[in-house]
Structure formats: C-alpha cells, structure tokens
Design a protein around this motif. Structure first.
Motif, PDB file in Angstrom:
ATOM      1  N   SER A  40       0.813  -1.220   0.000  1.00 30.48           N
ATOM      2  CA  SER A  40       0.000   0.000   0.000  1.00 30.48           C
ATOM      3  C   SER A  40       0.843   1.266   0.000  1.00 30.48           C
ATOM      4  O   SER A  40       0.354   2.328  -0.373  1.00 30.48           O
ATOM      5  N   PHE A  54      -4.154   4.951   1.237  1.00 27.56           N
ATOM      6  CA  PHE A  54      -3.994   3.516   1.005  1.00 27.56           C
ATOM      7  C   PHE A  54      -3.235   2.830   2.136  1.00 27.56           C
ATOM      8  O   PHE A  54      -3.580   1.709   2.520  1.00 27.56           O
ATOM      9  N   PHE A  58      -5.012  -0.221   4.430  1.00 31.21           N
ATOM     10  CA  PHE A  58      -4.430  -1.555   4.559  1.00 31.21           C
ATOM     11  C   PHE A  58      -3.801  -1.811   5.928  1.00 31.21           C
ATOM     12  O   PHE A  58      -3.285  -2.905   6.164  1.00 31.21           O
TER      13      PHE A  58
END
Length: 119
Positions: A40, A54, A58
């Motif tokens: 990520s 991101f 994650f």
C-alpha cells in the motif's frame, strides 16, 4: 506509556496469530503474505495524500476485524486469512512505532513522528 502501547500491540499480534491458526490454512500463507500490506505504500508514488489513504486502509485494525468476521460467518477461510494477516501485520507495525499516517507526511503518524532526526 510507549512500552505500555507496545505491549498492547504485542497482545494484538498474538491475537492475530491465534486468529490465523483458526483458519487451518498452511502457515506458509502467513509467512508469505505477512508484509503484503506494505504494498500500500506504493500510493506515496502519487503523493502524500493518496499514500496515506492507502496505507491507512491496509493498516486499519477495524477493517482487519471486519474481514476476519465476514470470512468466519460466510465460511470463507481466505477472507479470514486476509483479516488475520492484516490485523497481525498492523499490530507488528505499531510495535515498531509505525502508526496510521497523516496526509502531510509519511513520517507523521498517530503514534508520533518517525524517521531520522526524530526522538
């Protein structure tokens, strides 16, 4: 306080390992995918805001728990596995001081600043 938080995340990591053991999948899955959530960080290639989004997605303990529970309820061991690995990996990162990221900088986390020149 830092040691207390680290001990809490050690307990979380042990819980994640236990959750993975309940999937009855091979431990090779755990070992091979343990650092998968770090992919990520490629979001930082775009910019800090995308990277933080991101990375946080994650590394979110809540998402990991939801995935594990959905996998359990629907008898989907691979979804359970993903939840357990996300949970364990996120706890491991937090043991090391890598918290969820603020959108201004990778070094600015909810656990404090990380990297060179920070103490």
């Amino acid at each position: 306080m830092k040691i207390q938080l680290q001990l809490e995340y050690v307990a979380f990591m042990i819980l994640g390992i236990f959750a993975f053991s309940r999937t009855e999948l091979s431990w090779w899955w755990f070992a091979g995918l343990f650092f998968g959530p770090d992919i990520s960080m490629l979001g930082y290639v775009a910019n800090n805001k995308v990277g933080a989004f991101f990375y946080n997605l994650f590394h979110h303990l809540g998402l990991a728990i939801v995935l594990y529970l959905v996998g359990t309820a629907l008898h989907l061991p691979y979804v359970q596995m993903i939840g357990a690995i996300l949970f364990s990996h996120s706890a491991f990162d937090r043991i090391l001081g890598y918290g969820l990221k603020f959108p201004d900088s990778f070094q600015n986390t909810h656990l404090g600043r990380i990297g060179k020149g920070t103490k």
